[in-house]
Design a protein around this motif. Structure first.
Motif, short mmCIF file in Angstrom:
data_model
loop_
_atom_site.label_atom_id
_atom_site.label_comp_id
_atom_site.label_asym_id
_atom_site.label_seq_id
_atom_site.Cartn_x
_atom_site.Cartn_y
_atom_site.Cartn_z
N MET A 1 0.93 -0.97 -0.42
CA MET A 1 -0.11 -0.13 -0.02
C MET A 1 0.66 1.61 -0.17
O MET A 1 0.57 2.29 -0.37
CB MET A 1 -0.93 -0.04 1.09
N GLY A 2 2.27 0.77 0.76
CA GLY A 2 3.07 2.32 0.86
C GLY A 2 3.51 3.24 -0.47
O GLY A 2 3.71 3.87 -0.98
N MET A 3 3.62 1.43 -1.54
CA MET A 3 4.44 2.02 -2.62
C MET A 3 2.74 2.92 -3.97
O MET A 3 3.46 3.59 -4.16
CB MET A 3 4.42 0.73 -3.63
N ILE A 4 1.82 2.45 -3.59
CA ILE A 4 0.63 2.57 -4.59
C ILE A 4 1.07 4.31 -4.59
O ILE A 4 1.13 5.26 -5.85
CB ILE A 4 -0.59 2.31 -4.12
N PRO A 5 0.81 5.21 -3.54
CA PRO A 5 1.14 7.12 -3.49
C PRO A 5 2.53 7.26 -4.01
O PRO A 5 2.10 8.70 -4.27
CB PRO A 5 0.73 6.96 -2.49
#
Length: 182
Positions: free
Chosen positions: A102-106
């Protein structure tokens, strides 16, 4: 380092997926062919060649660590997805790899994000989590990458390349809102 891929058979699917998030990260920051393996899986659901994925991931990590043993520069790229991911992890208790995913997405450009999301879905990794965005933000402010009022972050604008930049923590608040919902 000794790696026995047969050990993976002792893990449940959620743990395996969590571990694969780090391999996806390696592909995004430094190895387009590695990321392509995950895209092929997302498109065909043909079995992943875990030995090939492990080897490719280790090559990326080895090359980075050999060039920067003390994390003074290049090695920071291995933290891609970890800044927001650690904030999510500390608030939710989800698995490390789930939070890194999830941290990669933004931290990706819209073009990369559109390719990453199907991969995460195919690997059964979350793209959103229900948590308090303010709690996640405050956890991010206590991250080790915070210093002098700025956070050192890694972003990916095209697969296989990265940028390391210092940003105001308020910028990360927007990124948190992309993946964290009440």
């Amino acid at each position: 380092v000794l790696i026995d891929p047969d050990t993976l058979d002792t893990l449940d699917d959620r743990q395996k997926s969590s571990g694969l998030a780090e391999a996806v990260k390696a592909g995004l920051i430094a190895d387009p062919e590695l990321f392509a393996m995950f895209e092929d899986f997302a498109n065909t659901r043909a079995p992943l060649d875990l030995e090939k994925i492990i080897a490719a991931s280790l090559i990326v990590k080895k090359a980075v660590v050999e060039q920067d043993e003390r994390e003074s520069g290049l090695r920071k790229i291995l933290n891609f997805g970890h800044t927001i991911g650690h904030g999510i992890e500390s608030v939710t208790g989800l698995l490390h790899g789930e939070c890194v995913a999830m941290g990669m997405i933004p931290m990706c450009s819209p073009a990369v994000r559109s390719r990453l999301l199907p991969v995460l879905g195919a690997l059964h990794l979350p793209a959103r989590v229900h948590a308090d965005p303010e709690e996640v933000y405050h956890a991010v402010l206590h991250d080790k990458k915070m210093g002098d009022g700025y956070v050192s972050v890694v972003s990916v604008d095209s697969i296989g390349s990265y940028k390391i930049q210092k940003v105001d923590p308020a910028v990360l608040r927007y990124g948190i809102d992309v993946v964290v919902r009440l």
